[in-house]
Design a protein around this motif. Structure first.
Motif, PDB file in Angstrom:
ATOM      1  N   VAL A 134       9.563  12.585  42.298  1.00  0.00           N
ATOM      2  CA  VAL A 134       9.067  13.805  41.663  1.00  0.00           C
ATOM      3  C   VAL A 134       8.153  13.504  40.478  1.00  0.00           C
ATOM      4  CG1 VAL A 134      11.026  15.163  42.441  1.00  0.00           C
ATOM      5  CG2 VAL A 134      11.094  14.138  40.174  1.00  0.00           C
ATOM      6  N   THR A 135       8.391  12.404  39.764  1.00  0.00           N
ATOM      7  CA  THR A 135       7.511  12.076  38.636  1.00  0.00           C
ATOM      8  C   THR A 135       6.266  11.330  39.093  1.00  0.00           C
ATOM      9  OG1 THR A 135       8.728  10.012  38.164  1.00  0.00           O
ATOM     10  CG2 THR A 135       9.411  12.016  36.977  1.00  0.00           C
ATOM     11  N   GLY A 136       6.241  10.896  40.361  1.00  0.00           N
ATOM     12  CA  GLY A 136       5.061  10.229  40.896  1.00  0.00           C
ATOM     13  C   GLY A 136       4.165  11.121  41.725  1.00  0.00           C
ATOM     14  N   LEU A 137       4.647  12.322  42.084  1.00  0.00           N
ATOM     15  CA  LEU A 137       3.825  13.273  42.833  1.00  0.00           C
ATOM     16  C   LEU A 137       2.856  13.998  41.901  1.00  0.00           C
ATOM     17  CD1 LEU A 137       6.506  14.922  45.170  1.00  0.00           C
ATOM     18  CD2 LEU A 137       4.657  13.388  45.871  1.00  0.00           C
ATOM     19  N   PRO A 138       1.714  14.456  42.404  1.00  0.00           N
ATOM     20  CA  PRO A 138       0.734  15.171  41.572  1.00  0.00           C
ATOM     21  C   PRO A 138       1.088  16.645  41.395  1.00  0.00           C
ATOM     22  CG  PRO A 138      -0.141  14.901  43.774  1.00  0.00           C
ATOM     23  CD  PRO A 138       1.189  14.189  43.763  1.00  0.00           C
ATOM     24  N   VAL A 139       2.305  16.912  40.909  1.00  0.00           N
ATOM     25  CA  VAL A 139       2.761  18.283  40.657  1.00  0.00           C
ATOM     26  C   VAL A 139       3.282  18.372  39.235  1.00  0.00           C
ATOM     27  CG1 VAL A 139       3.339  18.718  43.081  1.00  0.00           C
ATOM     28  CG2 VAL A 139       5.094  17.819  41.543  1.00  0.00           C
ATOM     29  N   VAL A 272      12.113  16.001  33.782  1.00  0.00           N
ATOM     30  CA  VAL A 272      12.540  14.701  34.293  1.00  0.00           C
ATOM     31  C   VAL A 272      11.520  13.674  33.806  1.00  0.00           C
ATOM     32  CG1 VAL A 272      12.922  13.284  36.345  1.00  0.00           C
ATOM     33  CG2 VAL A 272      13.648  15.676  36.324  1.00  0.00           C
ATOM     34  N   LYS A 273      12.017  12.556  33.271  1.00  0.00           N
ATOM     35  CA  LYS A 273      11.137  11.516  32.749  1.00  0.00           C
ATOM     36  C   LYS A 273      10.896  10.447  33.811  1.00  0.00           C
ATOM     37  CE  LYS A 273      12.451  12.311  27.955  1.00  0.00           C
ATOM     38  NZ  LYS A 273      12.864  11.721  26.677  1.00  0.00           N
ATOM     39  N   PRO A 274       9.778   9.736  33.708  1.00  0.00           N
ATOM     40  CA  PRO A 274       9.424   8.720  34.715  1.00  0.00           C
ATOM     41  C   PRO A 274      10.414   7.570  34.754  1.00  0.00           C
ATOM     42  CG  PRO A 274       7.508   9.338  33.404  1.00  0.00           C
ATOM     43  CD  PRO A 274       8.695   9.935  32.720  1.00  0.00           C
ATOM     44  N   ASN A 280      18.356   8.914  33.905  1.00  0.00           N
ATOM     45  CA  ASN A 280      18.003   9.709  35.068  1.00  0.00           C
ATOM     46  C   ASN A 280      18.756  11.042  35.001  1.00  0.00           C
ATOM     47  OD1 ASN A 280      17.008  10.494  37.594  1.00  0.00           O
ATOM     48  ND2 ASN A 280      18.803   9.661  38.628  1.00  0.00           N
ATOM     49  N   ARG A 281      18.192  11.984  34.262  1.00  0.00           N
ATOM     50  CA  ARG A 281      18.786  13.304  34.109  1.00  0.00           C
ATOM     51  C   ARG A 281      17.699  14.277  33.686  1.00  0.00           C
ATOM     52  NH1 ARG A 281      19.892  14.611  28.615  1.00  0.00           N
ATOM     53  NH2 ARG A 281      19.652  12.875  27.164  1.00  0.00           N
ATOM     54  N   VAL A 282      18.045  15.540  33.618  1.00  0.00           N
ATOM     55  CA  VAL A 282      17.120  16.552  33.123  1.00  0.00           C
ATOM     56  C   VAL A 282      17.269  16.637  31.614  1.00  0.00           C
ATOM     57  CG1 VAL A 282      16.464  18.982  33.191  1.00  0.00           C
ATOM     58  CG2 VAL A 282      17.218  17.834  35.288  1.00  0.00           C
ATOM     59  N   TYR A 283      16.184  16.398  30.888  1.00  0.00           N
ATOM     60  CA  TYR A 283      16.183  16.482  29.430  1.00  0.00           C
ATOM     61  C   TYR A 283      15.788  17.897  29.015  1.00  0.00           C
ATOM     62  CZ  TYR A 283      16.504  11.416  28.754  1.00  0.00           C
ATOM     63  OH  TYR A 283      16.931  10.111  28.724  1.00  0.00           O
ATOM     64  N   PRO A 284      16.632  18.594  28.272  1.00  0.00           N
ATOM     65  CA  PRO A 284      16.228  19.914  27.761  1.00  0.00           C
ATOM     66  C   PRO A 284      14.926  19.821  26.980  1.00  0.00           C
ATOM     67  CG  PRO A 284      18.563  19.571  27.407  1.00  0.00           C
ATOM     68  CD  PRO A 284      18.014  18.257  27.888  1.00  0.00           C
ATOM     69  N   ILE A 285      14.107  20.844  27.074  1.00  0.00           N
ATOM     70  CA  ILE A 285      12.782  20.830  26.462  1.00  0.00           C
ATOM     71  C   ILE A 285      12.841  20.528  24.972  1.00  0.00           C
ATOM     72  CG2 ILE A 285      10.780  22.259  25.884  1.00  0.00           C
ATOM     73  CD1 ILE A 285      10.796  21.436  28.771  1.00  0.00           C
TER      74      ILE A 285
END
Length: 314
Positions: A134-139, A272-274, A280-285
């Motif tokens: 997901v961090t490597g896709l162009p989205v 999500v960070k690279p 490997n988790r979701v970091y709150p904004i």
């Protein structure tokens, strides 16, 4: 189902699946283009071990593709893990498709929709492989669908990410999807044409479907556009969907993409960070960024995955 195996520049086993829905022709076109371009599979390494990497390309629902319809008996992406003995074609196909993907290190499933751009990814389980994808896709956005259905490909086959590549039937979706597949192959080391690029990706948690009734439908906000508190997201002759809380965004927002829903409500939960940056988790904004090695780590990467990452726990 048609399975086409091609060679890989690395050791990972990765797969790309198109044609899950027969009325989304972009996936099949992208898969066939990749099949023409990628090198043939070398089934043995120099030492004869046969352990080289693999790129598996799959065209899933050929009867539905031929009929230009979403499915024949049942929606394939609502039929996993499937039943090989089922009389419903797609339910039996789901079991066969899952078997074709067993043990793979990364899977990308291609979709299009009638909803507005931008393209986005979807995951149900944030494994290290999924993080890399997901961090490597162009989205810019990835939808966390873990709280939604449990019968989709990405919710049942480990390390799977789905991607909505664009508007159904458009050439833009084909071109974007092709480039997204190249990025996917690059970040997992399957092609070595250039260094992979990673970036932080915004996570939107899928919350609930927004029902559609009848009559003339109207949708007033596009995908991931914040809906002001008190504003109407969508309406028809049966429903008026007014959002009563802040922070809600639409997912798959469409007037005519689905018979029974306008799309879904979601909420931005973080990023999500690279790979190599933090956990490997979701970091709150609004969370303080204290990950080690953050500086300079969102650019090029060697594209490889060590043995500890491949095939990790769900």
């Amino acid at each position: 189902m048609q399975t086409i195996d091609r060679g890989s520049a690395g050791s990972a086993r990765v797969a790309i699946v198109g044609g899950i829905h027969g009325d989304e022709p972009a996936g099949e076109r992208i898969v066939r283009r990749l099949a023409d371009e990628l090198d043939p599979l070398d089934e043995t390494t120099e030492d004869g071990s046969g352990s080289a990497g693999l790129v598996r390309l799959i065209i899933a629902n050929e009867p539905a593709i031929a009929a230009e319809t979403r499915y024949t008996d049942a929606d394939l992406n609502r039929s996993f893990p499937g039943d090989a003995d089922s009389d419903e074609y797609e339910r039996a196909l789901a079991a066969r498709l899952a078997a074709e993907l067993e043990g793979f290190d990364a899977v990308l499933a291609l979709h299009t929709s009638h909803s507005a751009p931008p393209p986005f990814a979807i995951f149900s389980d944030l494994t290290e492989s999924v993080r890399r994808t997901v961090t490597g896709l162009p989205v810019d956005h990835v939808v966390d669908a873990s709280g939604l259905r449990s019968t989709t490909l990405d919710s049942t086959v480990p390390h799977t990410v789905s991607i909505e590549v664009g508007r159904q039937g458009s050439e833009e979706a084909v071109e974007f999807g092709y480039e997204a597949c190249r990025a996917f192959l690059r970040v997992h080391g399957a092609i070595a044409d250039e260094e992979p690029t990673f970036s932080e990706t915004t996570v939107v948690e899928g919350r609930e479907e927004v029902p559609k009734g009848g009559g003339e439908p109207h949708v007033h906000f596009a995908n991931f556009e914040p809906i002001p508190e008190g504003a109407v997201f969508a309406e028809d002759d049966v429903y008026t969907h007014r959002v009563e809380e802040p922070g809600v965004v639409p997912i798959l927002a469409s007037e005519r993409g689905y018979d029974d829903i306008f799309g879904m409500y979601g909420r931005v939960t973080g990023i999500v960070k690279p790979p190599g940056v933090g956990e490997n988790r979701v970091y709150p904004i609004d969370e303080e960024d204290d990950a080690e090695g953050e500086e300079g780590s969102t650019g090029g990467d060697d594209g490889s995955e060590d043995d500890g990452k491949r095939g990790g726990a769900n």
